[in-house]
Design an enzyme around this catalytic site. Structure first.
Site, short mmCIF file in Angstrom:
data_model
loop_
_atom_site.label_atom_id
_atom_site.label_comp_id
_atom_site.label_asym_id
_atom_site.label_seq_id
_atom_site.Cartn_x
_atom_site.Cartn_y
_atom_site.Cartn_z
N LYS A 160 35.07 -20.41 -12.21
CA LYS A 160 34.30 -21.49 -11.51
C LYS A 160 33.48 -22.28 -12.51
CE LYS A 160 31.41 -19.70 -8.59
NZ LYS A 160 31.53 -18.14 -8.50
N GLU A 186 19.60 -20.05 -10.63
CA GLU A 186 20.49 -19.65 -11.51
C GLU A 186 19.74 -18.66 -12.29
OE1 GLU A 186 23.95 -21.40 -12.95
OE2 GLU A 186 23.59 -20.51 -11.05
N ARG A 187 20.65 -17.65 -12.61
CA ARG A 187 20.28 -16.76 -13.82
C ARG A 187 20.14 -17.21 -15.14
NH1 ARG A 187 24.35 -14.97 -10.86
NH2 ARG A 187 24.14 -13.27 -9.50
#
Length: 464
Positions: A160, A186-187
């Site tokens: 992705k 998000e991380r």
């Protein structure tokens, strides 16, 4: 009198329940979406409801450690704002517009509210145009709409981010556009890696990144999409440039709204989702549009809970998308990158009226060839190629050559693969597919079509 007007509007906290804070104001009640500051401006609260003539209920956009009843709260006098201007390019921000890339705050920026209305229908462009990405498989089979929204469905490790990075690279080199990356939930590892990858790929000077990380309160994650959109609207409306807006992950926006809704005490809807989910998602998605000034084209990564496409989050997201790109782990394991599942991916643009008769018929023929190949795979696995009828053998040969031709070396992976990246125009991609379907390369080895750009490179590969 003037002294009175300059005094801040102060209130006092009457209740704190997690991220939900109730505040009492004796003088002036702040409007909905106003920002309030507490604890020496360390804690930021957004007003979401007016309970009565003196009390408001807000959600904290920062952790609430240190808040106590009776503590003073100051009304900022305005809503959450995002920085806009040329100075924000090549920078990384949080939901408040603070720079988080260890550099000084950008100078000469204008601050605009993140709560903006979608463009009026009269301003919208009515013609459907194709957004060329320079990636063969997408341009031929899943054409994207300029000013439209595309969903990117896929699990971990199927490519992705690589696909998003390549689109950013092509957008910058090919269309003089600006890219904005919005990380919702998000991380921090992903954000840091993406920043480094973009820097190495040389696309950072035309990019802005906005992150609301996974560990931040739901209020912050919920608003980060609006902040990124405000920046995108500036480049579209003021600079008249095309903008590519990448959102990762739109499901986490819905999830943050669900957490807020639960904390605010709203009655849950189906499967525990917030009753206002459709409105909240539309409020964000409708601002992504193609106007007379420019276009915001959006590509959104979508997580589908438990792979259930009937989940309300997936259904509501689908209704806004003009194209769906599904990435397949099986194709990735075969080394067929980009690993787009050719039969599951679809686009509303792929009609004769928009892409033209030739492109439409070719795309249908390619899909038919792949569908027949899929049916024949079981026979080949059990009995071998020798047992197939000659016509079926030709279908398999065409499908396998098409599969390899639709792979493509990316600019953003040059340092890993050692293969120079290729940008392929739509006419070259269609030409190649047409010639393969007409059996022009029947005697060419399959490997000669793997990881090439235009079809004319086959001769060089075959002779190598």
């Amino acid at each position: 009198m003037n002294d009175q007007a300059d005094l801040p509007n102060l209130g006092a906290i009457v209740a704190v329940r997690g991220s939900v804070v109730d505040i009492q104001f004796d003088a002036l009640l702040p409007p909905i979406y106003s920002l309030l500051y507490a604890n020496q401006r360390k804690i930021v609260i957004e007003v979401l409801a007016q309970l009565d003539s003196q009390r408001v209920r807000g959600i904290a956009l920062t952790p609430t450690q240190g808040l106590a009843r009776g503590m003073a709260v100051e009304d900022s006098g305005g809503p959450l704002k995002a920085p806009v201007g040329k100075a924000i390019l090549a920078r990384m921000f949080d939901v408040f517009g603070n720079a988080i890339d260890r550099k000084a705050a950008p100078s000469g920026v204008e601050w605009r509210t993140v709560h903006r209305d979608p463009p009026a229908l009269a301003q919208r462009s009515t013609k459907s145009e194709i957004f060329e990405t320079g990636i063969k498989v997408i341009d031929v089979l899943v054409p994207l709409e300029r000013g439209g929204k595309a969903g990117l469905f896929g699990g971990a490790g199927v490519g992705k981010t690589v696909l998003l990075t390549e689109m950013i690279h092509n957008m910058v080199g090919h269309q003089e556009g600006v890219s904005i990356f919005c990380g919702i939930g998000e991380r921090c590892r992903e954000g840091e890696e993406l920043y480094r990858d973009m820097k190495e790929a040389g696309v950072l000077p035309h990019m802005v990144m906005v992150f609301g990380q996974m560990n931040e309160p739901p209020g912050s994650r919920f608003r980060v999409g609006h902040a990124a959109l405000t920046m995108a609207e500036y480049f579209r409306d003021d600079e008249h440039r095309d903008v590519l807006l990448l959102i990762d992950n739109i499901f986490r926006f819905i999830q943050a709204g669900m957490e807020i809704s639960g904390m605010m005490g709203q009655m849950p809807s189906r499967l525990g989702y917030q009753p206002t989910m459709g409105t909240e998602l539309s409020g964000l998605e409708e601002r992504i549009a193609n106007t007379d000034a420019g276009a915001i084209t959006s590509i959104q990564a979508v997580y589908v809970p438990a792979d259930d496409m009937t989940d309300p989050a997936a259904v509501h997201t689908f209704s806004h998308l003009s194209a769906s790109i599904v990435l397949s782990r099986k194709r990735a394991s075969e080394g067929l990158y980009p690993a787009v599942d050719l039969l599951q991916s679809s686009s509303k643009m792929a009609t004769p009226g928009i892409v033209g008769e030739r492109h439409y018929l070719l795309a249908q023929e390619i899909r038919r060839t792949f569908a027949q190949y899929e049916d024949l795979k079981d026979v080949i696995a059990m009995l071998g190629m020798e047992q197939l009828a000659p016509e079926d053998r030709n279908v398999v040969a065409r499908a396998r050559r098409l599969e390899r031709f639709l792979t493509q070396p990316f600019f953003t992976t040059e340092q890993f693969s050692g293969i120079k990246g290729k940008l392929v125009s739509l006419s070259d991609a269609l030409d190649g597919c047409e010639r393969i379907l007409h059996d022009e390369f029947k005697d060419t080895p399959e490997r000669a079509l793997y990881m090439i750009g235009a079809i004319d490179e086959v001769k060089r590969e075959a002779s190598a």
